[in-house]
Scaffold this motif. Structure first.
Motif, PDB file in Angstrom:
ATOM      1  N   THR A 124      28.014  60.392  30.506  1.00 31.37           N
ATOM      2  CA  THR A 124      28.018  59.925  31.890  1.00 31.37           C
ATOM      3  C   THR A 124      26.600  59.687  32.386  1.00 31.37           C
ATOM      4  OG1 THR A 124      30.071  61.118  32.345  1.00 31.37           O
ATOM      5  CG2 THR A 124      28.735  60.493  34.239  1.00 31.37           C
TER       6      THR A 124
ATOM      7  N   GLN B 165      25.209  56.446  30.963  1.00 34.94           N
ATOM      8  CA  GLN B 165      25.806  55.276  31.612  1.00 34.94           C
ATOM      9  C   GLN B 165      25.240  55.059  33.010  1.00 34.94           C
ATOM     10  OE1 GLN B 165      29.969  56.275  31.355  1.00 34.94           O
ATOM     11  NE2 GLN B 165      30.201  55.422  29.303  1.00 34.94           N
ATOM     12  N   ILE B 166      25.093  56.141  33.778  1.00 39.46           N
ATOM     13  CA  ILE B 166      24.538  56.013  35.132  1.00 39.46           C
ATOM     14  C   ILE B 166      23.070  55.594  35.066  1.00 39.46           C
ATOM     15  CG2 ILE B 166      23.929  57.303  37.218  1.00 39.46           C
ATOM     16  CD1 ILE B 166      26.501  58.875  36.886  1.00 39.46           C
TER      17      ILE B 166
ATOM     18  N   ARG C 141      21.628  53.773  32.758  1.00 38.77           N
ATOM     19  CA  ARG C 141      21.601  52.331  32.440  1.00 38.77           C
ATOM     20  C   ARG C 141      21.916  51.498  33.675  1.00 38.77           C
ATOM     21  NH1 ARG C 141      21.490  50.852  27.056  1.00 38.77           N
ATOM     22  NH2 ARG C 141      21.920  52.492  25.519  1.00 38.77           N
ATOM     23  N   ALA C 142      22.913  51.949  34.449  1.00 39.24           N
ATOM     24  CA  ALA C 142      23.304  51.200  35.649  1.00 39.24           C
ATOM     25  C   ALA C 142      22.172  51.169  36.671  1.00 39.24           C
ATOM     26  CB  ALA C 142      24.561  51.819  36.256  1.00 39.24           C
ATOM     27  N   LEU C 143      21.489  52.300  36.855  1.00 39.46           N
ATOM     28  CA  LEU C 143      20.388  52.341  37.811  1.00 39.46           C
ATOM     29  C   LEU C 143      19.230  51.445  37.390  1.00 39.46           C
ATOM     30  CD1 LEU C 143      20.302  56.174  38.632  1.00 39.46           C
ATOM     31  CD2 LEU C 143      21.101  54.329  40.106  1.00 39.46           C
TER      32      LEU C 143
ATOM     33  N   GLY D  89      19.684  48.604  35.918  1.00 37.71           N
ATOM     34  CA  GLY D  89      20.185  47.240  35.830  1.00 37.71           C
ATOM     35  C   GLY D  89      20.600  46.836  34.432  1.00 37.71           C
ATOM     36  N   GLY D  90      20.851  47.828  33.566  1.00 40.37           N
ATOM     37  CA  GLY D  90      21.326  47.530  32.210  1.00 40.37           C
ATOM     38  C   GLY D  90      20.234  47.261  31.213  1.00 40.37           C
ATOM     39  N   ARG D  91      18.991  47.110  31.642  1.00 39.03           N
ATOM     40  CA  ARG D  91      17.903  46.790  30.721  1.00 39.03           C
ATOM     41  C   ARG D  91      17.235  48.069  30.225  1.00 39.03           C
ATOM     42  NH1 ARG D  91      11.723  45.825  30.897  1.00 39.03           N
ATOM     43  NH2 ARG D  91      11.557  45.665  28.648  1.00 39.03           N
TER      44      ARG D  91
END
Length: 208
Positions: free
Chosen positions: A106, A109-110, A112-114, A116-118
């Motif tokens: 988790t 994943q969070i 990566r999301a913060l 912007g996936g890069r």
């Protein structure tokens, strides 16, 4: 002469091509669950993990940026990705163990999301064992060691309603490890013992 002039003209117009490598985005996920504070001897897993993470990040390129996130609770330790060594060092030192449980997947994943996936590299600092297979770009910095794994799994108080008898406290203890373990239980009320200590030798996976 014309051919020579063309060659000289081509050389004059040519410019050197300089390829500048792009800075990497490094996501560092640090396990801050309760087990990272367990101390059998020496430093805690979190203290060892901090040292390991600092050493690993010291090898990164100066332009590479780092974003640090904790697992328990899932929170950004650095407000934003940074390549400043002092800010990275302060963020690592600020990490503390929590009484909460954490989830590495988790947190990744969070994180990566913060960002912007890069994300180019993921560093995971934990006392959990390294998975047999890891996706490319994920590096485990494992700081765990085998520890006695015995826990109280139930507590029950018993007291008669109609008779003046002493109250009883029943504690259920289980050995979750594959090795025998010796345990000692003490019962206290407001810091004072209320009963003699009880010791027991538990076989592997025994419950008593």
């Amino acid at each position: 002469l014309q051919l020579a002039a063309l060659v000289l003209l081509a050389l004059a117009l040519a410019r050197p091509v300089v390829v500048v490598p792009q800075p990497k985005m490094i996501l560092a996920v640090v396990d801050t669950s309760a087990s990272m504070g367990a101390r059998l001897r020496g430093a805690t897993p979190l203290e060892r993990g901090k040292r390991m993470l600092r050493a690993r990040l010291a090898r990164k390129a100066a332009r590479d940026t780092v974003f640090i996130i904790s697992t328990a609770p899932v929170a950004a330790v650095t407000p934003e990705a940074t390549n400043e060594a002092s800010r990275i060092r302060q963020a690592i030192e600020a990490l503390r163990v929590s009484d909460m449980a954490g989830n590495l997947t988790t947190a990744v994943q969070i994180g990566r999301a913060l960002l912007g996936g890069r994300v180019d590299e993921v560093l995971v600092v934990t006392d959990e064992p390294r998975p047999a297979a890891l996706p490319e770009g994920i590096e485990f910095l494992t700081v765990g060691e085998p520890l006695p794994n015995v826990a109280i799994i139930g507590v029950e108080s018993q007291q008669a309603l109609c008779h003046a008898v002493s109250a009883n406290l029943v504690a259920t203890v289980e050995n979750f490890s594959d090795a025998p373990s010796r345990v000692q239980l003490t019962a206290k009320q407001q810091g004072r013992p209320v009963a003699p200590a009880v010791s027991a030798n538990l076989k592997p996976h025994e419950r008593t």
